[in-house]
Write a protein that holds these residues in place. Sequence first.
Motif, mmCIF file in Angstrom:
data_model
loop_
_atom_site.group_PDB
_atom_site.id
_atom_site.type_symbol
_atom_site.label_atom_id
_atom_site.label_comp_id
_atom_site.label_asym_id
_atom_site.label_seq_id
_atom_site.Cartn_x
_atom_site.Cartn_y
_atom_site.Cartn_z
ATOM 1 N N GLU A 89 58.943 10.497 50.759
ATOM 2 C CA GLU A 89 57.613 9.929 50.500
ATOM 3 C C GLU A 89 57.411 9.651 49.021
ATOM 4 O O GLU A 89 57.561 10.539 48.183
ATOM 5 N N PHE A 90 57.051 8.399 48.721
ATOM 6 C CA PHE A 90 56.602 8.017 47.387
ATOM 7 C C PHE A 90 55.085 8.160 47.390
ATOM 8 O O PHE A 90 54.412 7.688 48.310
ATOM 9 N N CYS A 91 54.537 8.810 46.357
ATOM 10 C CA CYS A 91 53.090 9.012 46.230
ATOM 11 C C CYS A 91 52.605 8.486 44.882
ATOM 12 O O CYS A 91 53.277 8.674 43.863
ATOM 13 N N TYR A 92 51.434 7.877 44.887
ATOM 14 C CA TYR A 92 50.756 7.464 43.663
ATOM 15 C C TYR A 92 49.321 7.966 43.790
ATOM 16 O O TYR A 92 48.573 7.509 44.660
ATOM 17 N N ILE A 93 48.958 8.936 42.963
ATOM 18 C CA ILE A 93 47.621 9.533 43.027
ATOM 19 C C ILE A 93 46.624 8.563 42.394
ATOM 20 O O ILE A 93 46.766 8.198 41.229
ATOM 21 N N THR A 94 45.619 8.161 43.164
ATOM 22 C CA THR A 94 44.602 7.236 42.650
ATOM 23 C C THR A 94 43.318 7.958 42.259
ATOM 24 O O THR A 94 42.521 7.427 41.495
ATOM 25 N N ARG A 95 43.126 9.157 42.807
ATOM 26 C CA ARG A 95 41.913 9.938 42.505
ATOM 27 C C ARG A 95 42.209 11.397 42.782
ATOM 28 O O ARG A 95 42.900 11.728 43.729
ATOM 29 N N GLY A 96 41.669 12.280 41.941
ATOM 30 C CA GLY A 96 41.771 13.715 42.199
ATOM 31 C C GLY A 96 42.942 14.394 41.525
ATOM 32 O O GLY A 96 43.550 13.866 40.584
ATOM 33 N N ARG A 97 43.262 15.589 42.052
ATOM 34 C CA ARG A 97 44.308 16.423 41.458
ATOM 35 C C ARG A 97 44.904 17.312 42.541
ATOM 36 O O ARG A 97 44.174 17.891 43.345
ATOM 37 N N VAL A 98 46.244 17.402 42.537
ATOM 38 C CA VAL A 98 46.964 18.232 43.504
ATOM 39 C C VAL A 98 47.981 19.106 42.786
ATOM 40 O O VAL A 98 48.421 18.792 41.682
ATOM 41 N N ARG A 99 48.351 20.186 43.446
ATOM 42 C CA ARG A 99 49.457 21.036 42.995
ATOM 43 C C ARG A 99 50.405 21.154 44.180
ATOM 44 O O ARG A 99 49.984 21.445 45.297
ATOM 45 N N ILE A 100 51.685 20.898 43.900
ATOM 46 C CA ILE A 100 52.708 21.000 44.934
ATOM 47 C C ILE A 100 53.720 22.035 44.460
ATOM 48 O O ILE A 100 54.179 21.993 43.312
ATOM 49 N N GLU A 101 54.035 22.981 45.344
ATOM 50 C CA GLU A 101 54.967 24.041 44.972
ATOM 51 C C GLU A 101 56.128 24.077 45.949
ATOM 52 O O GLU A 101 55.927 24.117 47.169
#
Length: 122
Positions: free
Chosen positions: A69-81
């Motif tokens: 999966e390619f992701c482009y964050i347009t809004r907000g904030r995430v943490r991936i562990e």
Amino acid sequence: MSEIASSLIVDFGATAPETTHSKPPADRLIDGHPEQVARNYFSDSTGRFFAGVWESTPGKWRVRYSENEFCYITRGRVRIEHESGRGWTFSAGASFVIPAGFSGVWEVLEPTAKLYVIYEPA
């Protein structure tokens, strides 16, 4: 779908997407009550390639990827562990790829939207 229709540009701003509402399965949920909306604008004829927009409210859940999966964050904030403990935090404007085989935790820290492109290997 006709051959001509299947070869036209898919304009996210002008196409009516297939929309689904979901929540992480209870056995994967770690924290919060995240609600998610996926707007899938494109699926290829093999059913292995997808593109669209995903949104989620805050929460934290376990993930295991069979797809790339390619992701482009347009809004907000995430943490991936990653299950190894290595973590990444992404905010609006960030792009990244999660490879098939990734196992770990997604945490949406604030309401988030992302563009996604998914390829499910055979």
